[in-house]
Motif scaffolding. Structure first.
Motif, PDB file in Angstrom:
ATOM      1  N   PHE A 108       0.832  -1.209   0.000  1.00  0.00           N
ATOM      2  CA  PHE A 108       0.000   0.000   0.000  1.00  0.00           C
ATOM      3  C   PHE A 108       0.864   1.255   0.000  1.00  0.00           C
ATOM      4  CE2 PHE A 108      -2.339   3.292   2.374  1.00  0.00           C
ATOM      5  CZ  PHE A 108      -3.385   3.476   1.490  1.00  0.00           C
ATOM      6  N   VAL A 109       1.871   1.278   0.870  1.00  0.00           N
ATOM      7  CA  VAL A 109       2.763   2.441   0.946  1.00  0.00           C
ATOM      8  C   VAL A 109       3.510   2.614  -0.371  1.00  0.00           C
ATOM      9  CG1 VAL A 109       4.752   3.417   2.149  1.00  0.00           C
ATOM     10  CG2 VAL A 109       2.972   2.264   3.447  1.00  0.00           C
ATOM     11  N   SER A 110       3.931   1.505  -0.976  1.00  0.00           N
ATOM     12  CA  SER A 110       4.642   1.577  -2.253  1.00  0.00           C
ATOM     13  C   SER A 110       3.756   2.133  -3.361  1.00  0.00           C
ATOM     14  CB  SER A 110       5.156   0.202  -2.658  1.00  0.00           C
ATOM     15  OG  SER A 110       6.062  -0.279  -1.710  1.00  0.00           O
ATOM     16  N   LEU A 111       2.510   1.668  -3.422  1.00  0.00           N
ATOM     17  CA  LEU A 111       1.587   2.164  -4.446  1.00  0.00           C
ATOM     18  C   LEU A 111       1.299   3.653  -4.276  1.00  0.00           C
ATOM     19  CD1 LEU A 111      -1.029  -0.693  -4.881  1.00  0.00           C
ATOM     20  CD2 LEU A 111       0.618   0.147  -6.545  1.00  0.00           C
ATOM     21  N   VAL A 112       1.072   4.075  -3.037  1.00  0.00           N
ATOM     22  CA  VAL A 112       0.789   5.487  -2.788  1.00  0.00           C
ATOM     23  C   VAL A 112       2.015   6.340  -3.114  1.00  0.00           C
ATOM     24  CG1 VAL A 112       0.208   7.178  -1.012  1.00  0.00           C
ATOM     25  CG2 VAL A 112      -1.018   5.006  -1.107  1.00  0.00           C
ATOM     26  N   PHE A 113       3.204   5.846  -2.752  1.00  0.00           N
ATOM     27  CA  PHE A 113       4.428   6.590  -3.058  1.00  0.00           C
ATOM     28  C   PHE A 113       4.644   6.701  -4.562  1.00  0.00           C
ATOM     29  CE2 PHE A 113       9.054   6.793  -3.744  1.00  0.00           C
ATOM     30  CZ  PHE A 113       9.302   8.004  -3.119  1.00  0.00           C
ATOM     31  N   LEU A 114       4.418   5.607  -5.297  1.00  0.00           N
ATOM     32  CA  LEU A 114       4.555   5.665  -6.764  1.00  0.00           C
ATOM     33  C   LEU A 114       3.549   6.620  -7.383  1.00  0.00           C
ATOM     34  CD1 LEU A 114       5.299   1.960  -7.708  1.00  0.00           C
ATOM     35  CD2 LEU A 114       6.817   3.928  -7.903  1.00  0.00           C
ATOM     36  N   ALA A 115       2.328   6.636  -6.851  1.00  0.00           N
ATOM     37  CA  ALA A 115       1.329   7.591  -7.341  1.00  0.00           C
ATOM     38  C   ALA A 115       1.771   9.022  -7.042  1.00  0.00           C
ATOM     39  CB  ALA A 115      -0.031   7.306  -6.702  1.00  0.00           C
ATOM     40  N   GLY A 116       2.353   9.249  -5.870  1.00  0.00           N
ATOM     41  CA  GLY A 116       2.853  10.583  -5.524  1.00  0.00           C
ATOM     42  C   GLY A 116       3.987  11.028  -6.424  1.00  0.00           C
ATOM     43  N   VAL A 117       4.894  10.118  -6.721  1.00  0.00           N
ATOM     44  CA  VAL A 117       6.013  10.442  -7.619  1.00  0.00           C
ATOM     45  C   VAL A 117       5.499  10.740  -9.028  1.00  0.00           C
ATOM     46  CG1 VAL A 117       8.051   9.486  -8.759  1.00  0.00           C
ATOM     47  CG2 VAL A 117       7.762   9.221  -6.311  1.00  0.00           C
ATOM     48  N   GLY A 118       4.554   9.926  -9.491  1.00  0.00           N
ATOM     49  CA  GLY A 118       3.979  10.160 -10.817  1.00  0.00           C
ATOM     50  C   GLY A 118       3.301  11.509 -10.919  1.00  0.00           C
ATOM     51  N   TYR A 119       2.540  11.863  -9.877  1.00  0.00           N
ATOM     52  CA  TYR A 119       1.851  13.153  -9.899  1.00  0.00           C
ATOM     53  C   TYR A 119       2.843  14.305  -9.774  1.00  0.00           C
ATOM     54  CZ  TYR A 119      -1.839  16.547  -9.217  1.00  0.00           C
ATOM     55  OH  TYR A 119      -2.677  17.615  -9.361  1.00  0.00           O
ATOM     56  N   SER A 120       3.928  14.098  -9.032  1.00  0.00           N
ATOM     57  CA  SER A 120       4.956  15.137  -8.932  1.00  0.00           C
ATOM     58  C   SER A 120       5.621  15.399 -10.278  1.00  0.00           C
ATOM     59  CB  SER A 120       6.017  14.736  -7.916  1.00  0.00           C
ATOM     60  OG  SER A 120       5.521  14.821  -6.622  1.00  0.00           O
TER      61      SER A 120
END
Length: 104
Positions: free
Chosen positions: A37-49
């Motif tokens: 879950f943390v990995s998916l949210v972090f990847l989504a955050g990086v993508g949006y950044s």
């Protein structure tokens, strides 16, 4: 200057703050401590950044979108190079005895 931008310190600080916010906010995912879950949210955050970086550079730096893409790509490349340099420096320091010590 290469891309036709004349950034001030304030513009650069705004760009850094706007693009880093999703990654910082993804830290809230650690409240639910599941690695996937943390990995998916972090990847989504990086993508949006990265999206905010590519969309925001032409607006904040007052340059055309064609040059904004090249400017953003060079910023991402510089960031990746800096990340590799930090990883190599950490590996060199750890192999020379400056690594963490785990005590039981």
């Amino acid at each position: 200057k290469t891309f036709g931008a004349d950034p001030s310190f304030t513009q650069s600080l705004e760009l850094a703050a706007y693009t880093a916010t999703p990654v910082i906010m993804s830290g809230v995912a650690a409240l639910y401590p599941e690695l996937w879950f943390v990995s998916l949210v972090f990847l989504a955050g990086v993508g949006y950044s990265v999206y905010l970086l590519y969309a925001g550079i032409p607006v904040l730096m007052h340059i055309p979108e064609e040059r904004g893409f090249l400017y953003a790509s060079s910023v991402v490349t510089a960031g990746l190079i800096l990340m590799v340099i930090l990883m190599v420096a950490t590996a060199i320091l750890w192999t020379n005895g400056f690594g963490p010590r785990f005590m039981s």
